[in-house]
Design an enzyme around this catalytic site. Structure first.
Site, PDB file in Angstrom:
ATOM      1  N   ASP A   1      -4.107  -5.023   5.949  1.00  0.00           N
ATOM      2  CA  ASP A   1      -4.569  -5.832   4.826  1.00  0.00           C
ATOM      3  C   ASP A   1      -3.515  -6.882   4.475  1.00  0.00           C
ATOM      4  O   ASP A   1      -2.331  -6.573   4.366  1.00  0.00           O
ATOM      5  CB  ASP A   1      -4.844  -4.929   3.617  1.00  0.00           C
ATOM      6  CG  ASP A   1      -5.615  -5.633   2.519  1.00  0.00           C
ATOM      7  OD1 ASP A   1      -6.249  -6.667   2.803  1.00  0.00           O
ATOM      8  OD2 ASP A   1      -5.595  -5.143   1.374  1.00  0.00           O
TER       9      ASP A   1
ATOM     10  N   HIS B   1      -2.706  -0.954  -3.300  1.00  0.00           N
ATOM     11  CA  HIS B   1      -3.882  -0.118  -3.036  1.00  0.00           C
ATOM     12  C   HIS B   1      -3.800   1.151  -3.877  1.00  0.00           C
ATOM     13  O   HIS B   1      -2.946   2.011  -3.644  1.00  0.00           O
ATOM     14  CB  HIS B   1      -3.951   0.268  -1.558  1.00  0.00           C
ATOM     15  CG  HIS B   1      -4.213  -0.897  -0.649  1.00  0.00           C
ATOM     16  ND1 HIS B   1      -3.909  -0.866   0.695  1.00  0.00           N
ATOM     17  CD2 HIS B   1      -4.749  -2.118  -0.886  1.00  0.00           C
ATOM     18  CE1 HIS B   1      -4.262  -2.018   1.249  1.00  0.00           C
ATOM     19  NE2 HIS B   1      -4.759  -2.796   0.302  1.00  0.00           N
TER      20      HIS B   1
ATOM     21  N   MET C   1       0.018   1.137   5.243  1.00  0.00           N
ATOM     22  CA  MET C   1      -0.679   1.327   6.514  1.00  0.00           C
ATOM     23  C   MET C   1      -1.816   0.315   6.620  1.00  0.00           C
ATOM     24  O   MET C   1      -2.301  -0.217   5.631  1.00  0.00           O
ATOM     25  CB  MET C   1      -1.216   2.758   6.624  1.00  0.00           C
ATOM     26  CG  MET C   1      -2.249   3.160   5.594  1.00  0.00           C
ATOM     27  SD  MET C   1      -2.795   4.860   5.868  1.00  0.00           S
ATOM     28  CE  MET C   1      -3.841   5.114   4.444  1.00  0.00           C
TER      29      MET C   1
ATOM     30  N   SER D   1       0.853  -1.195   0.000  1.00  0.00           N
ATOM     31  CA  SER D   1       0.000   0.000   0.000  1.00  0.00           C
ATOM     32  C   SER D   1       0.890   1.247   0.000  1.00  0.00           C
ATOM     33  O   SER D   1       1.648   1.447  -0.939  1.00  0.00           O
ATOM     34  CB  SER D   1      -0.944  -0.033   1.215  1.00  0.00           C
ATOM     35  OG  SER D   1      -1.851   1.044   1.183  1.00  0.00           O
ATOM     36  N   THR D   2       0.835   2.043   1.063  1.00  0.00           N
ATOM     37  CA  THR D   2       1.608   3.284   1.115  1.00  0.00           C
ATOM     38  C   THR D   2       3.102   2.998   0.953  1.00  0.00           C
ATOM     39  O   THR D   2       3.669   2.197   1.687  1.00  0.00           O
ATOM     40  CB  THR D   2       1.376   4.006   2.457  1.00  0.00           C
ATOM     41  OG1 THR D   2      -0.018   4.058   2.720  1.00  0.00           O
ATOM     42  CG2 THR D   2       1.957   5.406   2.415  1.00  0.00           C
TER      43      THR D   2
END
Length: 348
Positions: free
Chosen positions: A292, A196, A289, A169-170
């Protein structure tokens, strides 16, 4: 739009908005005067655009930056350039350059600003001549990756069919670039990736990674058969699953509800792969973050042969997802991002 963003962020008790800027030049002036902890930058601004301002900040004194971008192809390409230049994350504006319906992204914006404030910027490298700005890699594995050392898991054999799945993600685009560009051109295993991202951005990400990697990288399409040596990135807005189709596997894209606020979701992909029979699986969870991927990893470990790799805190821009995965006690290897490709190769 500045007023709306100001109001949204100011409502949160942990955020104090100390200034706004009407254009890129004003942004540089205010940044130097006020020295904030986090900056939000619109990609499209007068005088100096968001990318130009970002590069000046990163050269002078790096700090966490969250970009706001329209979902046009040009906006997506520029946003990815911003992430490569050091932006921690981005938020897609809901309706183009002038979005008066910004309330739709209020929660996401607040979450990403808070996450950015905790980001580990010391792990971002900015040299223009690094692989992040370079061309296709011509070595099969960077020599420093050998530090990962040999990894042997019972059930893994050279002959067994294998599949690699990666969730992030991030900070993910930079981490993905580090890993995918380090895989050799004769890498003979399919790779599934959930990053994401909202609709409109994953195709640009896939195209960029494809131009830099020796393996093929593409945005996944419904029903396509998985090919060895190809990485499939889940399209923004769709969950990506795999299904048996005869003797091979095929992509299945679904619009089932978001999981933990995400579609695509790493958990959904991992759970789908947990149901795949007669394959050895390598699961990788990198910077991001939230948590998931951890529930899906537990499901994968319940069935079949799975090697789980998590990115270390030392190199994660945000350690949320790897930390949650490690907390399940299902992770076999914790590796710095530059060693993850070697850890994968050790099990192929």
């Amino acid at each position: 739009m500045r007023k709306l963003i100001n109001d949204f962020l100011s409502e949160h008790p942990e955020i104090d908005v100390i200034g706004t800027a009407r254009n890129g030049e004003d942004a540089i002036k205010k940044w130097r005067e006020l020295r904030p902890d986090v900056i939000t930058l619109d990609v499209e601004m007068p005088k100096l655009n968001g990318l130009e301002v970002l590069k000046m900040i990163m050269q002078e004194q790096p700090l966490p930056v969250v970009m706001l971008s329209s979902t046009t192809k040009e906006g997506a390409d520029t946003t990815l350039q911003a992430i490569q230049a050091g932006a921690v994350d981005f938020v897609a504006k809901p309706s183009g350059s002038i979005s008066i319906d910004l309330h739709k992204i209020k929660t996401e914006l607040i979450q990403k600003v808070l996450s950015a404030s905790k980001a580990n910027l010391s792990k971002i490298n900015f040299p223009e001549d690094s692989k992040f700005f370079g061309k296709k890699q011509n070595s099969s594995i960077d020599s420093e990756l050998n530090a990962a050392g040999p990894v042997i898991t019972r059930g893994f054999t050279r002959e067994s069919k294998k599949i690699v799945c990666i969730g992030t993600s991030t900070g993910g685009p930079r981490a993905l670039q580090q890993v995918l560009t380090s895989l050799p051109k004769d890498f003979d295993v399919p790779v599934l990736v959930v990053q994401h991202m909202p609709p409109g951005f994953t195709k640009s990400l896939a195209n960029r990674l494809d131009s830099l990697s020796q393996i093929r990288v593409k945005e996944a399409e419904e029903g396509e058969l998985l090919q060895k040596g190809t990485a499939y990135i889940a399209p923004g807005g769709f969950h990506m699953e795999v299904k048996h189709l005869g003797l091979t596997l095929a992509v299945s894209l679904t619009l089932s509800p978001p999981r933990n606020g995400h579609r695509p979701s790493v958990d959904v992909m991992f759970e789908s792969i947990s149901r795949v029979k007669n394959y050895s699986k390598i699961a990788v969870i990198m910077t991001g973050m939230g948590s998931d991927g951890s529930k899906g990893l537990v499901e994968m470990k319940k069935s079949g042969t799975v090697k789980a790799i998590a990115e270390s805190q030392d190199t994660s821009i945000v350690f949320g997802m790897p930390k949650a995965a490690i907390a399940t006690n299902m992770v076999d290897v914790v590796a710095n991002v530059e060693n993850i490709a070697q850890s994968i190769m050790n099990n192929i």
